[in-house]
Design an enzyme around this catalytic site. Structure first.
Site, PDB file in Angstrom:
ATOM      1  N   GLY A 164     -24.620  -5.198  24.499  1.00 14.60           N
ATOM      2  CA  GLY A 164     -25.222  -4.099  23.761  1.00 14.60           C
ATOM      3  C   GLY A 164     -25.258  -4.192  22.268  1.00 14.60           C
ATOM      4  O   GLY A 164     -25.882  -3.339  21.611  1.00 14.60           O
ATOM      5  N   CYS A 211     -56.931  -4.926  25.769  1.00 17.18           N
ATOM      6  CA  CYS A 211     -57.842  -3.790  25.772  1.00 17.18           C
ATOM      7  C   CYS A 211     -57.136  -2.443  25.833  1.00 17.18           C
ATOM      8  O   CYS A 211     -57.444  -1.640  26.711  1.00 17.18           O
ATOM      9  CB  CYS A 211     -58.789  -3.918  26.948  1.00 17.18           C
TER      10      CYS A 211
HETATM   11  N1  LLP Z   1     -24.909  -5.893  30.672  1.00 12.85           N
HETATM   12  C1  LLP Z   1     -25.647  -4.987  31.333  1.00 12.85           C
HETATM   13  C2  LLP Z   1     -25.085  -4.319  32.512  1.00 12.85           C
HETATM   14  C3  LLP Z   1     -26.932  -4.663  30.885  1.00 12.85           C
HETATM   15  O1  LLP Z   1     -27.643  -3.755  31.529  1.00 12.85           O
HETATM   16  C4  LLP Z   1     -27.457  -5.321  29.731  1.00 12.85           C
HETATM   17  C5  LLP Z   1     -28.802  -5.033  29.245  1.00 12.85           C
HETATM   18  C6  LLP Z   1     -26.649  -6.270  29.088  1.00 12.85           C
HETATM   19  C7  LLP Z   1     -25.390  -6.522  29.581  1.00 12.85           C
HETATM   20  C8  LLP Z   1     -27.101  -7.001  27.854  1.00 12.85           C
HETATM   21  O2  LLP Z   1     -27.296  -6.115  26.792  1.00 12.85           O
HETATM   22  P1  LLP Z   1     -27.644  -6.642  25.318  1.00 12.85           P
HETATM   23  O3  LLP Z   1     -26.431  -7.355  24.780  1.00 12.85           O
HETATM   24  O4  LLP Z   1     -28.789  -7.573  25.428  1.00 12.85           O
HETATM   25  O5  LLP Z   1     -27.982  -5.421  24.557  1.00 12.85           O
HETATM   26  N2  LLP Z   1     -35.629  -4.573  27.410  1.00 12.85           N
HETATM   27  C9  LLP Z   1     -34.831  -3.879  26.421  1.00 12.85           C
HETATM   28  C10 LLP Z   1     -33.357  -4.129  26.597  1.00 12.85           C
HETATM   29  C11 LLP Z   1     -32.844  -3.761  27.964  1.00 12.85           C
HETATM   30  C12 LLP Z   1     -31.371  -4.024  28.107  1.00 12.85           C
HETATM   31  C13 LLP Z   1     -30.967  -3.953  29.532  1.00 12.85           C
HETATM   32  N3  LLP Z   1     -29.583  -4.172  29.792  1.00 12.85           N
HETATM   33  C14 LLP Z   1     -35.321  -4.285  25.047  1.00 12.85           C
HETATM   34  O6  LLP Z   1     -36.297  -5.020  24.954  1.00 12.85           O
HETATM   35  O7  LLP Z   1     -34.774  -3.863  24.028  1.00 12.85           O
END
Ligand code: LLP
Length: 417
Positions: free
Chosen positions: A240, A345
């Protein structure tokens, strides 16, 4: 130089190479361009931050599933965090030790659970039905499942609602008030081994205090679970951490800042700390490199039209996300305010809004920065704009790390039907 920066000559560089020189060599446009050294540095920042703690870093493959990138992170010592059976198979193909992977998700399928248990992955328990499915799958493959309970800490990560996951009303994690039911069920099932607790608050987080709030809450659960006689080992505080999308030097917490906010809380508990970074591992290691198709004005709006689009990079359209945009070369066109849009589009097809840039000419290069995480991974073939090729700079040399998708790839789905 390391990663993406403007050289003293005013051109944009990646590591030691001028992006315009790369554009001259590469037949594709748009394409994703990565700095392998930046990925290495990002991983090492986590490894260094965690020194002195029992730990395991699980790279969240959902952020970017490019195989050479996964292989590289694996070679540096990373584990992997997965949300589907296919991600688990891809992680195995990239050489990850599957006993150092974690299988997350609120809708894991029985077939995926059987695979995860066979491969020895840690598995998150997300709900009552999920626990029952895991127990069934363990019986089916006649092997113990090591599980973590996904607590819902109900801490507000103060981010876009679509990437906020740890609130009481979100679809992830167990009902905390029902914890006793989960403990009793685990106790009844000889093939379930309770190995730890998990939480994930959300993504693009820039205030690390909330990790401390969540860790405090989780530690209360750890104590309660231990009192019930379970010998749990893992405290997984999820991923996160945000990155500096605005590229104006905002103070974004580092992996060390994140770990240090919780270090004292976990150090004495004899727990292994797990982190699940995706974005902060790979996000700033890439840019989408596009070519300007033309410039136009409608009403009181100026537009730079490029060949890249929401098909190649969806985050601005989907989350109104900001990703910094620059021209690849010095430009003496008039400074103006532009929306940067693609050829797709619909009006949601923009990469950036109201950006101050010099007026470019057709054929000029334009990059969308910080495109390593959730960009290629979320690309589509909408309008049959095929998914871009990927390249990285590895020890000073340009190398292709994924082929561009072609129309033939699409037509193949219809052959023989
Ligand atoms: N662990 C779990 C359980 C998760 O659901 C996620 C991301 C992560 C780890 C990794 O999180 P990060 O370090 O990348 O923040 N498509 C969205 C982001 C969706 C994140 C989903 N879960 C975007 O483009 O910002």
């Amino acid at each position: 130089g390391l990663g993406f920066y403007t050289g003293t000559d005013g051109y944009l560089y990646v590591d030691n190479l001028r992006i315009d020189d790369i554009r001259a060599q590469v037949p594709d446009s748009p394409f994703y361009l990565y700095s392998k050294n930046r990925i290495t540095a990002n991983y090492k920042a986590y490894a260094a931050a965690l020194e002195g703690l029992e730990h395991f870093v699980g790279y969240a493959v959902k952020a970017n599933n490019n195989l050479p990138i996964m292989r590289h992170l694996q070679s540096l010592g990373s584990g992997a965090v997965l949300v589907s059976g296919n991600e688990l198979r891809a992680a195995e193909a990239a050489g990850f030790d599957t006993t150092r992977t974690i299988f997350n998700g609120n809708g894991k399928l029985p077939e995926e659970l059987r695979l995860a248990i066979e491969k020895g992955a840690l598995i998150n328990v997300d709900s009552e039905f999920d626990l029952e499915n895991i127990a069934e799958a363990a019986k089916a493959v006649d092997k113990a499942a090591r599980v973590l309970i996904r607590i819902n800490p109900d801490v507000d990560p103060q981010v876009h609602a679509y990437v906020s996951t740890g609130l009481a009303n979100s679809k992830f994690g167990i009902r905390n008030s029902h914890l006793q039911w989960f403990l009793d069920r685990v106790r009844q099932e000889p093939l379930l081994e309770l190995a730890g607790v998990h939480s994930h608050l959300g993504s693009t987080i820039t205030k690390v205090d909330i990790f401390r709030d969540a860790a405090r809450i989780m530690i209360r659960f750890v104590e309660k679970i231990r009192e019930e006689g379970f010998d749990i080992k893992y405290l997984n505080i999820g991923g996160g951490l945000g990155i500096d999308y605005h590229r104006r030097g905002d103070k974004i917490p580092s992996p060390a800042d994140l770990v240090n906010t919780v270090r004292d809380l976990v150090a004495d508990l004899g727990l292994t700390m797990i982190l699940e970074p995706g974005r902060s591992m790979i996000g700033n290691a890439s840019a989408l490199v596009n070519t300007v198709t033309g410039v136009k004005t409608n009403g009181n709006k100026n537009f730079i039209v490029i060949d890249g689009s929401m098909s190649a990079l969806l985050r601005p359209s989907l989350y109104d996300a900001y990703q910094h945009i620059e021209l690849t070369a010095p430009c003496n066109g008039k400074q103006d305010t532009f929306d940067i849009v693609g050829p797709v589009c619909e009006s949601a097809d923009f990469l950036g809004k109201e950006r101050e840039l010099a007026t470019p000419k057709a054929g000029d290069g334009l990059v969308v920065h910080d495109a390593g995480a959730y960009c290629m991974a979320m690309a589509s073939t909408y309008n049959l704009k095929m998914r871009p090729a990927e390249y990285w700079v590895s020890d000073g040399e340009l190398k292709q790390i994924r082929k561009g998708e072609t129309l033939q790839d699409h037509l193949r789905y219809f052959e023989g039907l």
